[in-house]
Design an enzyme around this catalytic site. Sequence first.
Site, short mmCIF file in Angstrom:
data_model
loop_
_atom_site.label_atom_id
_atom_site.label_comp_id
_atom_site.label_asym_id
_atom_site.label_seq_id
_atom_site.Cartn_x
_atom_site.Cartn_y
_atom_site.Cartn_z
N ARG A 219 0.82 -1.22 0.00
CA ARG A 219 0.00 0.00 0.00
C ARG A 219 0.85 1.26 0.00
O ARG A 219 0.45 2.30 -0.51
CB ARG A 219 -0.95 -0.03 1.20
CG ARG A 219 -2.04 -1.09 1.04
CD ARG A 219 -2.85 -1.28 2.29
NE ARG A 219 -2.38 -2.39 3.09
CZ ARG A 219 -2.67 -2.57 4.37
NH1 ARG A 219 -3.40 -1.67 5.00
NH2 ARG A 219 -2.24 -3.62 5.02
N GLU B 141 1.73 -6.71 13.30
CA GLU B 141 0.61 -6.83 14.24
C GLU B 141 0.04 -8.25 14.12
O GLU B 141 -0.45 -8.81 15.08
CB GLU B 141 -0.46 -5.78 13.91
CG GLU B 141 -1.52 -5.63 14.97
CD GLU B 141 -2.62 -4.66 14.58
OE1 GLU B 141 -2.61 -4.14 13.45
OE2 GLU B 141 -3.50 -4.44 15.42
O1 PRP Z 1 3.56 -1.12 11.88
P1 PRP Z 1 3.41 -2.56 11.52
O2 PRP Z 1 2.93 -3.41 12.66
O3 PRP Z 1 4.65 -3.12 10.92
O4 PRP Z 1 2.27 -2.70 10.44
C1 PRP Z 1 2.06 -1.79 9.38
C2 PRP Z 1 2.21 -2.44 8.05
O5 PRP Z 1 1.22 -3.47 7.87
C3 PRP Z 1 0.56 -3.28 6.64
O6 PRP Z 1 1.22 -3.91 5.60
P2 PRP Z 1 1.11 -5.44 5.23
O7 PRP Z 1 2.38 -6.10 5.65
O8 PRP Z 1 -0.17 -5.97 5.75
O9 PRP Z 1 1.17 -5.40 3.65
P3 PRP Z 1 0.28 -4.86 2.45
O10 PRP Z 1 0.50 -3.37 2.37
O11 PRP Z 1 0.87 -5.57 1.29
O12 PRP Z 1 -1.16 -5.21 2.71
C4 PRP Z 1 0.63 -1.79 6.43
O13 PRP Z 1 0.46 -1.45 5.06
C5 PRP Z 1 2.00 -1.44 6.94
O14 PRP Z 1 2.99 -1.62 5.93
N1 ADE Z 2 -5.23 -2.50 11.85
C1 ADE Z 2 -4.68 -2.41 10.65
N2 ADE Z 2 -5.39 -1.90 9.61
C2 ADE Z 2 -4.82 -1.83 8.39
N3 ADE Z 2 -3.57 -2.21 8.12
C3 ADE Z 2 -2.85 -2.71 9.11
N4 ADE Z 2 -1.58 -3.16 9.16
C4 ADE Z 2 -1.31 -3.55 10.41
N5 ADE Z 2 -2.38 -3.36 11.21
C5 ADE Z 2 -3.35 -2.84 10.42
#
Ligand code: PRP
Ligand code: ADE
Length: 186
Positions: free
Chosen positions: A74, A111
């Site tokens: 994202r 998370e």
């Molecule tokens: O602060 P954190 O606990 O590290 O979490 C935040 C990250 O989690 C999500 O990405 P995700 O890894 O789900 O990937 P995506 O963007 O491909 O959905 C979000 O887009 C952040 O990059």
């Molecule tokens: N609560 C949340 N919503 C969307 N993206 C996330 N990435 C990690 N935690 C998230």
Amino acid sequence: MAADATGAGPDGPAPTAAELVDRLTRVQQDFPIPGILFRDLTPVLADPLALRTVASALIAQHGPIDLIAGLESRGFLLGAAAAVLAGTGVLAIRKPGKLPGDILAEDYTLEYGTARLELHPADVPTGSRVLVVDDLLATGGTAAAACRLLERAGAVVAGVAVVIELVDLDGRQALEGRPFSTVRQY
Ligand SMILES: O=P(O)(O)OC[C@H]1O[C@H](OP(=O)(O)OP(=O)(O)O)[C@H](O)[C@@H]1O
Ligand SMILES: Nc1ncnc2[nH]cnc12
């Protein structure tokens, strides 16, 4: 001009980035696993005024930058939009196995689960000031891993800019004092 979903009249005050995030973010309980309140920014990205306003807010609070790093996946969308507004290029910090050739890798905790990020150090000029851009800061593990990668590659992290900060998870602490900005806190 393309229509937007904000409802702002032609003479009304322009909505702030935080207001647009509040209005447009899709909130989904128990996604992708039970217990997670998922904040989905795709409706913000799909709205022309919101995309421009939010991308502009991401770069507004940081000093001069040479490059923006977008975090897969994202963060790629926001990072590219912010880079066009800032007049910089954009680096892709990727999930494992996507970048060919010589890479640097960092493991981190999410998370929900564990993960790894990778970077092409050859794309990072030594001493360049890089702004890390992502949609959301939760535990901070992703952004902190990206900062470590960039610093190992010889960059200076000018800051970390996210749209949403989940304050209860205290992800800022994982950034160990690196400059941080957020558009909206929940
Ligand atoms: O602060 P954190 O606990 O590290 O979490 C935040 C990250 O989690 C999500 O990405 P995700 O890894 O789900 O990937 P995506 O963007 O491909 O959905 C979000 O887009 C952040 O990059
Ligand atoms: N609560 C949340 N919503 C969307 N993206 C996330 N990435 C990690 N935690 C998230």
